[in-house]
Each structure stands twice: as structure tokens, then as C-alpha cells.
Write a protein that holds these residues in place. Structure first.
Motif, PDB file in Angstrom:
ATOM      1  N   ASP A   1       0.865  -1.171   0.000  1.00 42.66           N
ATOM      2  CA  ASP A   1       0.000   0.000   0.000  1.00 42.66           C
ATOM      3  C   ASP A   1       0.901   1.219   0.000  1.00 42.66           C
ATOM      4  O   ASP A   1       1.560   1.522   0.994  1.00 42.66           O
ATOM      5  CB  ASP A   1      -0.906  -0.005   1.230  1.00 42.66           C
ATOM      6  N   LEU A   2       0.945   1.910  -1.126  1.00 44.29           N
ATOM      7  CA  LEU A   2       1.827   3.075  -1.267  1.00 44.29           C
ATOM      8  C   LEU A   2       1.074   4.380  -1.057  1.00 44.29           C
ATOM      9  O   LEU A   2       1.589   5.450  -1.340  1.00 44.29           O
ATOM     10  CB  LEU A   2       2.484   3.069  -2.653  1.00 44.29           C
ATOM     11  N   GLY A   3      -0.155   4.291  -0.540  1.00 42.97           N
ATOM     12  CA  GLY A   3      -1.004   5.465  -0.407  1.00 42.97           C
ATOM     13  C   GLY A   3      -0.450   6.575   0.465  1.00 42.97           C
ATOM     14  O   GLY A   3      -0.800   7.731   0.277  1.00 42.97           O
ATOM     15  N   GLN A   4       0.407   6.266   1.412  1.00 42.71           N
ATOM     16  CA  GLN A   4       0.925   7.292   2.318  1.00 42.71           C
ATOM     17  C   GLN A   4       2.283   7.854   1.889  1.00 42.71           C
ATOM     18  O   GLN A   4       2.819   8.735   2.552  1.00 42.71           O
ATOM     19  CB  GLN A   4       1.016   6.742   3.741  1.00 42.71           C
ATOM     20  N   LEU A   5       2.827   7.339   0.805  1.00 43.21           N
ATOM     21  CA  LEU A   5       4.090   7.895   0.315  1.00 43.21           C
ATOM     22  C   LEU A   5       3.826   9.247  -0.335  1.00 43.21           C
ATOM     23  O   LEU A   5       2.804   9.444  -0.990  1.00 43.21           O
ATOM     24  CB  LEU A   5       4.740   6.948  -0.698  1.00 43.21           C
ATOM     25  N   THR A   6       4.723  10.162  -0.145  1.00 45.68           N
ATOM     26  CA  THR A   6       4.513  11.501  -0.692  1.00 45.68           C
ATOM     27  C   THR A   6       5.131  11.615  -2.077  1.00 45.68           C
ATOM     28  O   THR A   6       6.170  11.035  -2.366  1.00 45.68           O
ATOM     29  CB  THR A   6       5.121  12.578   0.221  1.00 45.68           C
ATOM     30  N   ILE A   7       4.453  12.361  -2.910  1.00 44.81           N
ATOM     31  CA  ILE A   7       4.975  12.703  -4.227  1.00 44.81           C
ATOM     32  C   ILE A   7       5.639  14.068  -4.070  1.00 44.81           C
ATOM     33  O   ILE A   7       5.079  14.965  -3.432  1.00 44.81           O
ATOM     34  CB  ILE A   7       3.834  12.728  -5.263  1.00 44.81           C
ATOM     35  N   PRO A   8       6.838  14.251  -4.612  1.00 42.70           N
ATOM     36  CA  PRO A   8       7.550  15.520  -4.427  1.00 42.70           C
ATOM     37  C   PRO A   8       6.713  16.737  -4.833  1.00 42.70           C
ATOM     38  O   PRO A   8       5.931  16.678  -5.790  1.00 42.70           O
ATOM     39  CB  PRO A   8       8.778  15.373  -5.326  1.00 42.70           C
ATOM     40  N   THR A   9       6.875  17.808  -4.092  1.00 43.13           N
ATOM     41  CA  THR A   9       6.156  19.047  -4.362  1.00 43.13           C
ATOM     42  C   THR A   9       6.372  19.480  -5.805  1.00 43.13           C
ATOM     43  O   THR A   9       7.484  19.453  -6.314  1.00 43.13           O
ATOM     44  CB  THR A   9       6.648  20.161  -3.407  1.00 43.13           C
ATOM     45  N   GLY A  10       5.288  19.862  -6.448  1.00 37.44           N
ATOM     46  CA  GLY A  10       5.352  20.307  -7.833  1.00 37.44           C
ATOM     47  C   GLY A  10       5.274  19.183  -8.852  1.00 37.44           C
ATOM     48  O   GLY A  10       5.212  19.436 -10.045  1.00 37.44           O
ATOM     49  N   GLN A  11       5.254  17.947  -8.387  1.00 30.90           N
ATOM     50  CA  GLN A  11       5.173  16.795  -9.287  1.00 30.90           C
ATOM     51  C   GLN A  11       3.783  16.175  -9.194  1.00 30.90           C
ATOM     52  O   GLN A  11       3.095  16.313  -8.194  1.00 30.90           O
ATOM     53  CB  GLN A  11       6.218  15.745  -8.919  1.00 30.90           C
ATOM     54  N   THR A  12       3.384  15.469 -10.232  1.00 27.92           N
ATOM     55  CA  THR A  12       2.100  14.772 -10.209  1.00 27.92           C
ATOM     56  C   THR A  12       2.272  13.261 -10.173  1.00 27.92           C
ATOM     57  O   THR A  12       1.294  12.529 -10.053  1.00 27.92           O
ATOM     58  CB  THR A  12       1.257  15.149 -11.445  1.00 27.92           C
ATOM     59  N   ALA A  13       3.519  12.793 -10.281  1.00 27.57           N
ATOM     60  CA  ALA A  13       3.788  11.356 -10.257  1.00 27.57           C
ATOM     61  C   ALA A  13       5.158  11.105  -9.644  1.00 27.57           C
ATOM     62  O   ALA A  13       6.005  12.002  -9.584  1.00 27.57           O
ATOM     63  CB  ALA A  13       3.745  10.773 -11.664  1.00 27.57           C
ATOM     64  N   ALA A  14       5.356   9.879  -9.175  1.00 29.64           N
ATOM     65  CA  ALA A  14       6.655   9.469  -8.629  1.00 29.64           C
ATOM     66  C   ALA A  14       6.835   7.980  -8.894  1.00 29.64           C
ATOM     67  O   ALA A  14       5.864   7.243  -9.041  1.00 29.64           O
ATOM     68  CB  ALA A  14       6.732   9.756  -7.133  1.00 29.64           C
ATOM     69  N   GLN A  15       8.085   7.555  -8.955  1.00 32.42           N
ATOM     70  CA  GLN A  15       8.388   6.145  -9.140  1.00 32.42           C
ATOM     71  C   GLN A  15       9.024   5.600  -7.870  1.00 32.42           C
ATOM     72  O   GLN A  15       9.839   6.273  -7.238  1.00 32.42           O
ATOM     73  CB  GLN A  15       9.350   5.933 -10.309  1.00 32.42           C
ATOM     74  N   TYR A  16       8.637   4.370  -7.514  1.00 32.65           N
ATOM     75  CA  TYR A  16       9.183   3.696  -6.350  1.00 32.65           C
ATOM     76  C   TYR A  16       9.640   2.308  -6.761  1.00 32.65           C
ATOM     77  O   TYR A  16       8.991   1.647  -7.572  1.00 32.65           O
ATOM     78  CB  TYR A  16       8.129   3.575  -5.237  1.00 32.65           C
ATOM     79  N   GLN A  17      10.762   1.884  -6.215  1.00 30.43           N
ATOM     80  CA  GLN A  17      11.277   0.543  -6.488  1.00 30.43           C
ATOM     81  C   GLN A  17      10.954  -0.360  -5.303  1.00 30.43           C
ATOM     82  O   GLN A  17      11.236  -0.014  -4.163  1.00 30.43           O
ATOM     83  CB  GLN A  17      12.786   0.581  -6.714  1.00 30.43           C
ATOM     84  N   LEU A  18      10.346  -1.503  -5.588  1.00 35.45           N
ATOM     85  CA  LEU A  18      10.005  -2.478  -4.560  1.00 35.45           C
ATOM     86  C   LEU A  18      10.903  -3.692  -4.721  1.00 35.45           C
ATOM     87  O   LEU A  18      11.081  -4.195  -5.823  1.00 35.45           O
ATOM     88  CB  LEU A  18       8.551  -2.915  -4.691  1.00 35.45           C
TER      89      LEU A  18
END
Length: 67
Positions: free
Chosen positions: A6-23
Motif C-alpha cells: 500500500d503506497l497510499g501514504q508515500l509523498t509525491i515531491p512538491t510540484g510533481q504529479t507522479a513518482a516512481q518507487y522501487q520495490l
């Protein structure tokens, strides 16, 4: 749930609309294993190699991925 993230609580950097995470999958630190059921206190070593996956999350969206 096995294999659920559940990645719902991870923050996306300010000014961005998307982010990538490696699992990635790795063995659990034995010092923490007592609270992990059903395997604690004896841990099961992961079998084989697990390639990390990269997921892209965007503000206000839900996504699922099966491998």
C-alpha cells in the motif's frame, strides 16, 4: 496479504504529479522476526532471486500490478 504493498501514504515531491518507487524483496532481519507471523521466531530464507520492480504512482489514482 502476501505480495501486497500500500503506497497510499508515500509523498509525491512538491510540484510533481507522479513518482516512481522501487520495490524489492529481501529476508527479514532476525532481530525483528518475533512479531512476524506465522514464521517468527524462525525465519524462512527466500528461495531464488527476486528482481526489483518499479511502480509509478500518480496523485489521486489507484493501480494494481500482478507479476
Amino acid at each position: 496479504m502476501e505480495g501486497f504493498f500500500d503506497l497510499g501514504q508515500l509523498t509525491i515531491p512538491t510540484g510533481q504529479t507522479a513518482a516512481q518507487y522501487q520495490l524489492a524483496v529481501e529476508a527479514l532481519d532476525p532481530a525483528w522476526s518475533m512479531g512476524v507471523e506465522p514464521y517468527g521466531p524462525k525465519q524462512v530464507t527466500p528461495s531464488g532471486a527476486f528482481a526489483p520492480i518499479v511502480v509509478t504512482v500518480t496523485n489521486g489514482s489507484n493501480a494494481s500490478r500482478t507479476s
